[in-house]
Design a protein around this motif. Structure first.
Motif, short mmCIF file in Angstrom:
data_model
loop_
_atom_site.label_atom_id
_atom_site.label_comp_id
_atom_site.label_asym_id
_atom_site.label_seq_id
_atom_site.Cartn_x
_atom_site.Cartn_y
_atom_site.Cartn_z
N MET A 1 -8.01 0.79 -2.22
CA MET A 1 -7.89 -0.35 -3.14
C MET A 1 -9.17 -0.52 -3.98
O MET A 1 -9.10 -0.79 -5.17
CB MET A 1 -7.58 -1.64 -2.39
N HIS A 2 -10.32 -0.33 -3.34
CA HIS A 2 -11.57 -0.43 -4.09
C HIS A 2 -11.71 0.70 -5.11
O HIS A 2 -12.22 0.49 -6.21
CB HIS A 2 -12.77 -0.45 -3.14
N GLN B 1 -9.64 -0.37 -7.99
CA GLN B 1 -10.33 -1.43 -8.74
C GLN B 1 -11.38 -0.83 -9.68
O GLN B 1 -11.50 -1.24 -10.83
CB GLN B 1 -11.01 -2.39 -7.77
N SER C 1 -1.88 -5.74 -7.10
CA SER C 1 -1.95 -5.32 -5.71
C SER C 1 -3.35 -5.07 -5.18
O SER C 1 -3.73 -5.58 -4.13
CB SER C 1 -1.09 -4.07 -5.50
N MET C 2 -4.13 -4.28 -5.88
CA MET C 2 -5.45 -3.95 -5.35
C MET C 2 -6.39 -5.15 -5.40
O MET C 2 -7.33 -5.23 -4.62
CB MET C 2 -6.05 -2.74 -6.06
N CYS D 1 -5.87 -7.51 -2.15
CA CYS D 1 -6.22 -6.96 -0.83
C CYS D 1 -7.41 -7.75 -0.28
O CYS D 1 -8.42 -7.90 -0.96
CB CYS D 1 -6.58 -5.48 -0.95
N PRO E 1 0.82 -1.22 0.00
CA PRO E 1 0.00 0.00 0.00
C PRO E 1 0.85 1.27 0.00
O PRO E 1 0.55 2.24 -0.71
CB PRO E 1 -0.82 -0.13 1.29
N SER F 1 -9.10 -6.96 2.42
CA SER F 1 -9.95 -6.05 3.20
C SER F 1 -10.07 -6.47 4.66
O SER F 1 -11.15 -6.45 5.24
CB SER F 1 -11.35 -5.94 2.56
#
Length: 120
Positions: free
Chosen positions: A96-97, A100, A72-73, A76, A52, A78
């Motif tokens: 991250m969302h 995405q 990477s994202m 994740c 991150p 969460s």
């Protein structure tokens, strides 16, 4: 050719970060102090292309295409461990969302993960 056009769409100009800031979760880029606490607590840190902290650093440096075409994202989980330990209150899963959503919006290649197909 199509990938080059997509790459230019997200790397030309300074407005990419402004578009990302406007996404829910994108505003957290401004808060990050680059302390590395998120990377130290991430359970998937050894599996992702960028931690991150590295993602935020790359985005600030204008290297959006590298970030958006990484795994990477998508990896994740969460779990929010990073957010719990962040001294600045950065909610990394929300960021991250946001990333995405931009990958889907720009229809960027995701070579090593199948999660985007499910996301769509």
């Amino acid at each position: 050719m199509v990938t080059k056009i997509r790459q230019e769409l997200i790397t030309v100009g300074d407005d990419f970060l402004e578009r990302l800031y406007a996404e829910p979760g994108g505003e957290y880029i401004r808060l990050c102090a680059q302390c590395g606490m998120c990377a130290a607590t991430c359970p998937t840190a050894s599996k992702v292309d960028y931690s991150p902290r590295q993602i935020i650093s790359l985005l600030r440096a204008g290297r959006q295409y590298e970030v958006l075409t990484s795994n990477s994202m998508w990896l994740c989980v969460s779990c929010y461990l990073c957010s719990e330990r962040c001294p600045r209150g950065v909610v990394v899963p929300a960021l991250m969302h946001a990333l995405q959503r931009l990958v889907i919006k720009y229809d960027l290649p995701t070579h090593r993960v199948t999660t985007p197909r499910m996301y769509k």
